[in-house]
Design an enzyme around this catalytic site. Sequence first.
Site, PDB file in Angstrom:
ATOM      1  N   HIS A 136     -15.216   4.019 -12.836  1.00 21.39           N
ATOM      2  CA  HIS A 136     -15.792   3.288 -11.698  1.00 21.39           C
ATOM      3  C   HIS A 136     -15.012   2.008 -11.428  1.00 21.39           C
ATOM      4  O   HIS A 136     -14.774   1.643 -10.273  1.00 21.39           O
ATOM      5  CB  HIS A 136     -17.280   2.991 -11.931  1.00 21.39           C
ATOM      6  N   HIS A 170     -20.745   9.823  -4.874  1.00 20.00           N
ATOM      7  CA  HIS A 170     -20.354   9.391  -6.216  1.00 20.00           C
ATOM      8  C   HIS A 170     -19.212  10.246  -6.775  1.00 20.00           C
ATOM      9  O   HIS A 170     -18.333   9.734  -7.480  1.00 20.00           O
ATOM     10  CB  HIS A 170     -21.535   9.380  -7.195  1.00 20.00           C
ATOM     11  N   ASP A 189     -15.743   8.883  -8.256  1.00 20.11           N
ATOM     12  CA  ASP A 189     -15.146   9.301  -9.534  1.00 20.11           C
ATOM     13  C   ASP A 189     -13.723   9.830  -9.329  1.00 20.11           C
ATOM     14  O   ASP A 189     -12.815   9.525 -10.117  1.00 20.11           O
ATOM     15  CB  ASP A 189     -15.977  10.424 -10.160  1.00 20.11           C
ATOM     16  N   HIS A 197     -14.313  15.150 -13.654  1.00 22.58           N
ATOM     17  CA  HIS A 197     -13.218  14.349 -14.218  1.00 22.58           C
ATOM     18  C   HIS A 197     -12.057  15.203 -14.731  1.00 22.58           C
ATOM     19  O   HIS A 197     -10.899  14.908 -14.483  1.00 22.58           O
ATOM     20  CB  HIS A 197     -13.733  13.487 -15.362  1.00 22.58           C
TER      21      HIS A 197
HETATM   22 ZN   LIG Z   1     -19.078   8.343 -12.152  1.00 22.63          ZN
END
Ligand SMILES: [Zn+2]
Length: 298
Positions: free
Chosen positions: A76, A231, A235, A258
Amino acid sequence: MSYRRTLRQEVGCTGIGLHSGRPVQLRLRPAPAEHGVRFRRVDVGVEIAATLGNLSRQDHATTLCQDGVSVDTVEHLLSALYALGVDDVLVEVDGPEIPILDGSAAPFVILIHEAGLRPLQVARQHLKVLKSVEVTRGGKWARLCPAEHFEIDYAIGFDHPLLRHQAMTFRVSGRSFTEMVAPARTFGFLREVETLRRNGLALGGSLENAVVIGESGVLNKLRYEDEFVRHKVLDAIGDLALLGHPLIGRLEASKAGHALHAAVAQKLLATPDAWELVAGSSAPRLDPALPSLRPAEA
Ligand SMILES: [Zn+2]
């Protein structure tokens, strides 16, 4: 021509680590040109560069590791630094993870505003995508393609009635990031919280720093109706920051996370004819407006 930038002055804050549940002190310090983004664990005296080569775990957050020392939940903060065009900065932290704060990148945007930006005397190089590269795992995929600007086209779909499908197409700029993405908080499913805690994760997690999704609805007020996909975009920007240069290209992703963001970035760098470094014509502006943390209209 655009120039590399650092912070005008040092800033800091204190917060809780999402996984450890312990208080952490964070300081952002100005750094010289070509320093890049580096984390310094002041408790053990080790520095960790924010590069793809230092990635270790990427299951519930992005972890960087160098010389056996790691720093967790960096994405973040990296997302805010990358979107606002901060190239060179030293991030000091006195524990193994970056504080989660409210679970979004908005507090980091506010910190960067407080610090201000200072241009350095070195031109910044952008990484321009020339040929598409793609990584697929099961029904999930991520692709980096040529584009005129830094853009993201993201779709999510979870096995939950609230989250069957959300999609967002986004052109990254300091302003669009501040207004549309930075306040979007991390989210999790109530049914998974117990498992995470048994594994020693999310010990600092609460309704103060995450959107929690129960069987019949969201346990806290959303900031945007589609806060979840926003969000994921946040990311993804944080993970692409590990490329080390501002991106000129488009990330297209479906149900990724991720690990896939990092994998497609690694594949791009490992494909020499798929990218080149070019002089950029502009750097993101630090928009005067601060992120709004109001809940969405019902
Ligand atoms: Zn996150």
